[in-house]
Write a protein that holds these residues in place. Sequence first.
Motif, PDB file in Angstrom:
ATOM      1  N   SER A 131       0.822  -1.214   0.000  1.00 47.84           N
ATOM      2  CA  SER A 131       0.000   0.000   0.000  1.00 47.84           C
ATOM      3  C   SER A 131       0.853   1.261   0.000  1.00 47.84           C
ATOM      4  CB  SER A 131      -0.936   0.000   1.208  1.00 47.84           C
ATOM      5  OG  SER A 131      -1.760  -1.149   1.205  1.00 47.84           O
ATOM      6  N   ASP A 132       2.066   1.190   0.562  1.00 47.41           N
ATOM      7  CA  ASP A 132       2.964   2.343   0.529  1.00 47.41           C
ATOM      8  C   ASP A 132       4.409   1.856   0.619  1.00 47.41           C
ATOM      9  OD1 ASP A 132       3.688   2.021   3.322  1.00 47.41           O
ATOM     10  OD2 ASP A 132       1.797   2.999   3.819  1.00 47.41           O
ATOM     11  N   GLU A 133       5.346   2.787   0.527  1.00 45.69           N
ATOM     12  CA  GLU A 133       6.768   2.469   0.488  1.00 45.69           C
ATOM     13  C   GLU A 133       7.231   1.736   1.751  1.00 45.69           C
ATOM     14  OE1 GLU A 133       8.789   3.123  -2.027  1.00 45.69           O
ATOM     15  OE2 GLU A 133       7.446   4.342  -3.287  1.00 45.69           O
ATOM     16  N   HIS A 134       6.595   2.006   2.870  1.00 45.12           N
ATOM     17  CA  HIS A 134       7.027   1.406   4.126  1.00 45.12           C
ATOM     18  C   HIS A 134       6.817  -0.110   4.150  1.00 45.12           C
ATOM     19  CE1 HIS A 134       6.226   5.673   5.269  1.00 45.12           C
ATOM     20  NE2 HIS A 134       7.346   5.504   5.963  1.00 45.12           N
ATOM     21  N   ASP A 135       5.957  -0.617   3.272  1.00 42.37           N
ATOM     22  CA  ASP A 135       5.650  -2.051   3.271  1.00 42.37           C
ATOM     23  C   ASP A 135       6.542  -2.860   2.338  1.00 42.37           C
ATOM     24  OD1 ASP A 135       3.606  -1.669   5.090  1.00 42.37           O
ATOM     25  OD2 ASP A 135       2.078  -1.372   3.549  1.00 42.37           O
ATOM     26  N   ILE A 136       7.426  -2.201   1.587  1.00 43.80           N
ATOM     27  CA  ILE A 136       8.247  -2.916   0.599  1.00 43.80           C
ATOM     28  C   ILE A 136       9.139  -3.960   1.266  1.00 43.80           C
ATOM     29  CG2 ILE A 136      10.056  -2.699  -1.137  1.00 43.80           C
ATOM     30  CD1 ILE A 136       9.047   0.089  -1.749  1.00 43.80           C
ATOM     31  N   LYS A 137       9.834  -3.563   2.310  1.00 44.52           N
ATOM     32  CA  LYS A 137      10.770  -4.469   2.966  1.00 44.52           C
ATOM     33  C   LYS A 137      10.074  -5.722   3.483  1.00 44.52           C
ATOM     34  CE  LYS A 137      14.296  -4.551   6.618  1.00 44.52           C
ATOM     35  NZ  LYS A 137      14.968  -3.751   7.689  1.00 44.52           N
ATOM     36  N   LYS A 138       8.915  -5.525   4.123  1.00 41.21           N
ATOM     37  CA  LYS A 138       8.189  -6.674   4.671  1.00 41.21           C
ATOM     38  C   LYS A 138       7.626  -7.553   3.556  1.00 41.21           C
ATOM     39  CE  LYS A 138       4.818  -7.978   8.174  1.00 41.21           C
ATOM     40  NZ  LYS A 138       3.871  -7.524   9.214  1.00 41.21           N
ATOM     41  N   TYR A 165      -1.075  -3.463 -14.640  1.00 42.25           N
ATOM     42  CA  TYR A 165      -2.266  -2.842 -14.068  1.00 42.25           C
ATOM     43  C   TYR A 165      -2.309  -1.355 -14.396  1.00 42.25           C
ATOM     44  CZ  TYR A 165      -2.689  -7.192 -11.467  1.00 42.25           C
ATOM     45  OH  TYR A 165      -2.811  -8.520 -11.126  1.00 42.25           O
ATOM     46  N   SER A 166      -3.484  -0.780 -14.260  1.00 41.66           N
ATOM     47  CA  SER A 166      -3.637   0.648 -14.556  1.00 41.66           C
ATOM     48  C   SER A 166      -3.239   1.519 -13.379  1.00 41.66           C
ATOM     49  CB  SER A 166      -5.093   0.941 -14.941  1.00 41.66           C
ATOM     50  OG  SER A 166      -5.947   0.700 -13.841  1.00 41.66           O
ATOM     51  N   PHE A 167      -2.921   0.911 -12.237  1.00 38.97           N
ATOM     52  CA  PHE A 167      -2.478   1.676 -11.081  1.00 38.97           C
ATOM     53  C   PHE A 167      -1.024   1.323 -10.780  1.00 38.97           C
ATOM     54  CE2 PHE A 167      -4.411  -2.249  -9.563  1.00 38.97           C
ATOM     55  CZ  PHE A 167      -3.499  -2.724  -8.620  1.00 38.97           C
ATOM     56  N   THR A 168      -0.431   2.067  -9.933  1.00 39.85           N
ATOM     57  CA  THR A 168       0.951   1.796  -9.552  1.00 39.85           C
ATOM     58  C   THR A 168       1.023   1.456  -8.079  1.00 39.85           C
ATOM     59  OG1 THR A 168       3.224   2.629  -9.649  1.00 39.85           O
ATOM     60  CG2 THR A 168       1.511   4.194  -8.974  1.00 39.85           C
ATOM     61  N   ALA A 169       2.033   0.694  -7.721  1.00 42.02           N
ATOM     62  CA  ALA A 169       2.309   0.346  -6.330  1.00 42.02           C
ATOM     63  C   ALA A 169       3.802   0.083  -6.238  1.00 42.02           C
ATOM     64  CB  ALA A 169       1.512  -0.895  -5.911  1.00 42.02           C
ATOM     65  N   PRO A 170       4.396   0.278  -5.078  1.00 40.81           N
ATOM     66  CA  PRO A 170       5.845   0.131  -4.972  1.00 40.81           C
ATOM     67  C   PRO A 170       6.360  -1.289  -5.107  1.00 40.81           C
ATOM     68  CG  PRO A 170       4.885   0.661  -2.836  1.00 40.81           C
ATOM     69  CD  PRO A 170       3.806   0.835  -3.849  1.00 40.81           C
ATOM     70  N   ALA A 171       5.515  -2.279  -4.821  1.00 37.76           N
ATOM     71  CA  ALA A 171       5.925  -3.683  -4.916  1.00 37.76           C
ATOM     72  C   ALA A 171       4.686  -4.566  -4.782  1.00 37.76           C
ATOM     73  CB  ALA A 171       6.942  -4.020  -3.828  1.00 37.76           C
ATOM     74  N   GLY A 172       4.841  -5.841  -5.136  1.00 35.62           N
ATOM     75  CA  GLY A 172       3.717  -6.759  -5.004  1.00 35.62           C
ATOM     76  C   GLY A 172       4.146  -8.207  -5.132  1.00 35.62           C
ATOM     77  N   ILE A 273      -7.365  -9.079  -6.143  1.00 40.83           N
ATOM     78  CA  ILE A 273      -6.474  -7.989  -5.743  1.00 40.83           C
ATOM     79  C   ILE A 273      -6.715  -7.643  -4.282  1.00 40.83           C
ATOM     80  CG2 ILE A 273      -5.817  -5.582  -6.137  1.00 40.83           C
ATOM     81  CD1 ILE A 273      -6.794  -5.857  -9.016  1.00 40.83           C
ATOM     82  N   TRP A 274      -5.621  -7.493  -3.525  1.00 41.74           N
ATOM     83  CA  TRP A 274      -5.718  -6.998  -2.157  1.00 41.74           C
ATOM     84  C   TRP A 274      -4.411  -6.333  -1.789  1.00 41.74           C
ATOM     85  CZ3 TRP A 274      -4.206 -10.480   2.338  1.00 41.74           C
ATOM     86  CH2 TRP A 274      -3.436 -11.574   1.912  1.00 41.74           C
ATOM     87  N   GLU A 275      -4.351  -5.737  -0.611  1.00 44.44           N
ATOM     88  CA  GLU A 275      -3.213  -4.893  -0.276  1.00 44.44           C
ATOM     89  C   GLU A 275      -2.730  -5.111   1.148  1.00 44.44           C
ATOM     90  OE1 GLU A 275      -4.153  -0.709   0.013  1.00 44.44           O
ATOM     91  OE2 GLU A 275      -6.246  -1.158   0.512  1.00 44.44           O
ATOM     92  N   THR A 276      -1.552  -4.526   1.453  1.00 44.24           N
ATOM     93  CA  THR A 276      -0.934  -4.736   2.757  1.00 44.24           C
ATOM     94  C   THR A 276      -1.546  -3.893   3.866  1.00 44.24           C
ATOM     95  OG1 THR A 276       0.763  -3.099   2.204  1.00 44.24           O
ATOM     96  CG2 THR A 276       1.288  -5.416   1.777  1.00 44.24           C
ATOM     97  N   ALA A 277      -2.205  -2.780   3.527  1.00 40.69           N
ATOM     98  CA  ALA A 277      -2.798  -1.913   4.553  1.00 40.69           C
ATOM     99  C   ALA A 277      -3.821  -2.683   5.380  1.00 40.69           C
ATOM    100  CB  ALA A 277      -3.467  -0.707   3.899  1.00 40.69           C
ATOM    101  N   ARG A 278      -3.965  -2.308   6.633  1.00 45.17           N
ATOM    102  CA  ARG A 278      -4.968  -2.908   7.500  1.00 45.17           C
ATOM    103  C   ARG A 278      -5.804  -1.798   8.130  1.00 45.17           C
ATOM    104  NH1 ARG A 278      -3.413  -6.461   4.896  1.00 45.17           N
ATOM    105  NH2 ARG A 278      -2.833  -8.591   5.497  1.00 45.17           N
TER     106      ARG A 278
END
Length: 395
Positions: A131-138, A165-172, A273-278
Amino acid sequence: MKLHHGQLFWPTTVTNARTFPELTTATTCDVLIIGGGMSGSIMARMLADYHLDTVLIEKRTIGSGSTSANTGLLQFSNDAMLIDLIDRFGKEKAVYFYKLCLKAIDELDKYNATLKDKTSFKRKDSFYFASDEHDIKKLKKEYEALKEHGFNADYLDRHAIENLYSFTAPAGIYTKTEAEVNPYQFALALASHAADHGVSIFEHTEVLSHQFNKKDLIFQTEKGEIRTKHVIYATGYGTQEFAKTKGALLERTYTIATEPIHHLPGWHNRSLIWETARPYHYLRTTEDSRILIGGLDTDLNNEEELEQKGHQLLTKLHELFPSIKASIAYEWSAIFGSTKDGLPYIGKHPKYDGVYFMLGYGGNGTVYSMLGAEILKDLILYGHHPAMDITKLKR
């Protein structure tokens, strides 16, 4: 407890659903299943193969509770990442549990192949993005753990995501072993199959009282009595107080289903599709080309305006897929259960012999129900299952 509110989509996909009678006499059985949602229907389908004298009762109609509000994403990945479970339970138990979830999807696929009725079950890819840059490492650490232990997964950087995808994200993390299903159709089809293979099913039959003796378990309904050797509570969130699962948390989640959209640019393989944010957003498509998006979890006692939440979900959809012009056809809220450690509560009651629970709390409820049916079947027949300590109620 009202399990859902608003206009549900899945019940509109079924016409002339099979009905079952109300219990009006005294009966005996080897196993009583209380609850005719996804958990109870899977359990009944499994026990039908083992020729146990089984009765299933449902106080409403089959699949009309939380199952009818379920979004039908079937994934081996959990609300709790593999690396988190490794930290909590150790590598052996955590990897074993994740592999049980993967096996459960395969077993659901096999069950689907035996059903006469349509369920829209389909194997799907799944995309889990940071969901954001802070989650890349994990997320990178999670990918490495999955690969180390034999799970089929690919790591996507920002450039790869933008190509798919039509959106961007830092990693997946992209996986290819998941599935989707129409949960309401699936529960109905499972129950119908179980009934055709010897399971006695009764709708509009609610337990009013119970008595646990050493010899048998006795349940009183409005018009009948049931004596059984074993009982499985598959009543989901309504079981909370009796099961005494202190680590469980009930919240409210929101979902919309759009009008059919037949062209979905920028959505690779129509993946889950889902994301790391909680709390997280989750998306999927349906057989008739609708988009389902859910999330915005809130406190159970803080129900907000459904229309407002639906608009927020639609806005999120348009942020991810700006070229897709969608409108809301159905919107609903539902009670959603999770646990502090991310695992379901499946197993024996800590006090009463012959009393079991199958509570698939979490975003992976249907998968938990499948592996839970396997655990409880073995506990009833053999008194043991290797995963019983992982999912036990008192932990």
